[in-house]
Motif scaffolding. Structure first.
Motif, short mmCIF file in Angstrom:
data_model
loop_
_atom_site.label_atom_id
_atom_site.label_comp_id
_atom_site.label_asym_id
_atom_site.label_seq_id
_atom_site.Cartn_x
_atom_site.Cartn_y
_atom_site.Cartn_z
N UNK A 152 51.99 -10.40 66.85
CA UNK A 152 52.53 -10.66 68.19
C UNK A 152 53.37 -9.49 68.71
N UNK A 153 53.85 -8.65 67.80
CA UNK A 153 54.65 -7.50 68.25
C UNK A 153 53.79 -6.46 68.95
N UNK A 154 52.47 -6.63 68.94
CA UNK A 154 51.59 -5.75 69.70
C UNK A 154 51.63 -6.06 71.20
N UNK A 155 52.24 -7.18 71.55
CA UNK A 155 52.32 -7.57 72.96
C UNK A 155 53.47 -6.84 73.64
N UNK A 156 53.18 -6.25 74.80
CA UNK A 156 54.24 -5.63 75.59
C UNK A 156 55.10 -6.72 76.23
N UNK A 157 54.44 -7.80 76.66
CA UNK A 157 55.12 -8.94 77.29
C UNK A 157 54.33 -10.19 76.94
N UNK A 158 55.01 -11.32 76.94
CA UNK A 158 54.32 -12.59 76.70
C UNK A 158 53.70 -13.09 78.01
N UNK A 159 52.85 -14.07 77.89
CA UNK A 159 52.27 -14.70 79.09
C UNK A 159 53.38 -15.26 79.97
N UNK A 160 54.39 -15.86 79.34
CA UNK A 160 55.50 -16.43 80.11
C UNK A 160 56.27 -15.34 80.85
#
Length: 165
Positions: free
Chosen positions: A57-65
């Motif tokens: 999950x740390x590959x995400x720049x931002x979450x969907x929320x």
């Protein structure tokens, strides 16, 4: 109010959506994302496999929320299947398999590059079931992780809990 439709949930599409909302907060922005992982660092996938980046999950720049909090609408697991330029409509296939139309005033296609097949005959017909992995998305990443993890019988990586905000 202007309605902006964007095809692509990686850096190009999400950056365009964020900039549009920054320039005019009244712009209605819909981002069509083919999977359920918007704004992931695809370039970081090799570092996930080496263990330098964990958890995935740390590959995400931002979450969907985070993204939806900016006022954009995310259409996850939705595929763009056609563009009616004259009618200014984008045809999409929903997760349920239905076909829908999204009206737009402006359209941005920010789908990124396709994985190179480097002229290898037959590569386009091979899949992870054949033991061949082409890494381009988080789904590809999870498929390779399953094959590299001895004794993994689950359809998702052992750490998978769904991408829940």
């Amino acid at each position: 109010m202007t309605h902006l439709a964007i095809i692509g949930g990686s850096d190009a599409g999400i950056s365009a959506a964020l900039r549009a909302r920054e320039l005019d907060p009244t712009t209605d922005v819909t981002v069509v994302v083919a999977d359920e992982y918007p704004n992931f660092s695809i370039c970081g996938i090799p570092y996930y496999f080496t263990g330098e980046v964990a958890p995935w999950r740390s590959l995400a720049h931002r979450t969907s929320a985070d993204l939806e909090a900016t006022g954009m609408t995310l259409r996850l697991n939705t595929y763009a299947t056609g563009i009616d330029v004259t009618g200014q409509r984008l045809e999409v296939r929903t997760p349920a398999g239905a076909t829908e139309q999204i009206a737009y005033d402006e359209l941005i296609v920010g789908t990124g590059a396709l994985p190179s097949r480097v002229g290898i005959t037959g590569l386009d017909r091979l899949t992870p079931a054949d033991g061949v992995h082409v890494i381009h998305s988080m789904g590809d990443t999870f498929a390779l992780h399953r094959d590299l993890t001895p004794g993994s019988l689950s359809p998702d990586p052992p750490f998978w809990g769904g991408w829940v905000e």
